[in-house]
Design a protein around this motif. Structure first.
Motif: not given
Length: 432
Positions: A118-119, A169, A303-304, A307
């Motif tokens: 996942t990112p 995460d 998304e990045t 995160a």
């Protein structure tokens, strides 16, 4: 606000961090399934209930059996290089050596970047390894790209670091805090001889952290443990008002006179300002105008950024010079995450520059609870004005699950779920 707190009264290492996070109640089958997305073979991750000083926790062990670590490369053979990194006495006891061979920073970075993790997990893992590489480069006076890991390049340490990134995460805390970190004392045996604790790389990685020494006669914080803290902690503090949700303990292999434990706490912080009605934060807004990124690339960028610690990311369509359609990327972040997000904006987006503005955000306190209903467990978020519940909302994923299972619209699913859920005490008292 959901906060994850590290209590490093006996230091921290990668395996202890992994054990403590799992002890919060994470699904180990999901963790192993995520780790198997890495192209590495010949390992098994086991978790055992152990006791230190009368306290029960989880000990994480990477079992390699008779096999050496193996990273699957496209060209079909292994790389083993000489290592400039000192080999630390392990925090997890025994001989203090990690199993496996040598892997360059370039190999490990490619391994993680090219994986389907996942990112969020990918970004955290890369951040942890990057910090270790930079520390080692500074210690040995070599370029960061020339670093070849020994201890942290061994398969079990890759599993520890990526495993911790996956766990974080899965938990998705709003922020991460940590108290004073115990480094230990005495000496550590390295490839370059005997050096005093803390080891050189650990000392660099702990810059800016509140630390102490002398509480234990051994190395208690390893470079891996220090890098996990450096890459993830938003604030080092022991003060605060909170409601404890769950406590986990990571067990160290070494048996000592004092308990060799790492404690982590999942908390709901009572972050309410003096007037009690809303919360005030001093934040930074990053904005860039972009006209040469695809929709998919923008989605991945969002998304990045989330995160990596962005509090909010929005896209606004605009018309730019020469009547070209473009997008304003707006990123809201706390000051402590600013450098990380600046780097991502330059590296992961097409911008060559962006604007920064200091902003003040006012927000209401919110709490999340889980309720049991006719169709299982449902998460609910409630917003408060001061101490009074203002409104509640069921988590989208839970509503969508029932809508799909029962063939309903999202609105119908929510209505049916709510009829079977118990009310809050405050709601019942007011007849709401």
């Amino acid at each position: 606000m959901k906060t994850l707190h590290f209590d490093c009264f006996a230091g921290i290492s990668g395996d202890m961090a992994l054990g403590a996070l799992v002890d919060l109640g994470l699904d180990t089958d999901i963790l192993r399934a995520e780790l198997r997305k890495l192209p590495i073979k010949g390992w098994n991750l086991e978790f055992h209930r152990e006791q230190r000083g009368g306290i029960v926790g989880i000990q994480g062990i990477v079992d390699l059996g008779e096999q050496r670590d193996h990273i699957a490369h496209d060209h079909g053979h292994e790389h083993h290089h000489g290592s400039p990194e000192h080999h630390h006495v392990g925090h997890d006891g025994g001989s203090g050596t990690h199993q496996g061979g040598h892997h360059s920073w370039k190999e490990i970075r490619a391994l993680i970047e090219n994986s389907p993790l996942t990112p969020g997990a990918k970004t955290r893992a890369l951040d942890i390894f990057t910090r270790i590489a930079r520390a080692e480069a500074e210690v040995h006076g070599v370029p960061e790209e020339d670093i070849t890991f020994h201890e942290v390049g061994a398969l079990d340490s890759i599993i520890d670091i990526v495993g911790c990134a996956i766990c974080l995460d899965m938990i998705k805390p709003d922020r991460i805090t940590c108290g004073e970190v115990e480094l230990g004392s005495g000496t550590v045996t390295c490839a370059h001889g005997v050096l005093p604790v803390p080891a050189p790389a650990t000392l660099i990685l702990c810059r800016g952290m509140p630390v102490k020494t002398g509480g234990f006669p051994k190395e208690m914080t390893t470079p891996t443990g220090a890098a996990i803290l450096a890459a993830t902690v938003d604030e080092f503090t022991t003060a605060g008002s909170f409601r404890e949700i769950k406590t986990g303990y990571g067990i160290g292999t070494r048996r000592m006179e004092r308990p060799n434990l790492l404690r982590v706490s999942l908390r709901e912080e009572a972050d309410v300002p003096p007037h009690g009605d809303w919360r005030i934060e001093e934040l930074v807004l990053l904005e860039a105008n972009i006209d040469d990124m695809s929709g998919e690339a923008l989605g991945f960028l969002m998304e990045t950024l989330f995160a990596a610690g962005a509090l909010d990311v929005t896209f606004t369509p605009v018309v730019m010079k020469k009547s070209r359609p473009g997008t304003i990327i707006s990123v809201l972040c706390p000051p402590k995450k600013l450098d990380t997000l600046r780097e991502l904006m330059f590296k992961k987006s097409a911008t060559i520059g962006f604007r920064e503005t200091e902003v003040r955000r006012l927000s209401l306190r919110r709490e999340e609870d889980t309720l049991e209903g006719e169709w299982g467990a449902f998460r609910r978020k409630t917003v408060f004005y001061g101490e009074k519940p203002l409104r509640s909302k069921l988590e989208y994923d839970d509503r969508a699950r029932i809508a799909r299972e029962q063939g309903l619209s999202l609105e119908e699913a929510e209505e049916r779920i709510l009829t079977g859920l118990p009310k809050r005490k405050e709601e019942a008292a007011h007849g709401g």
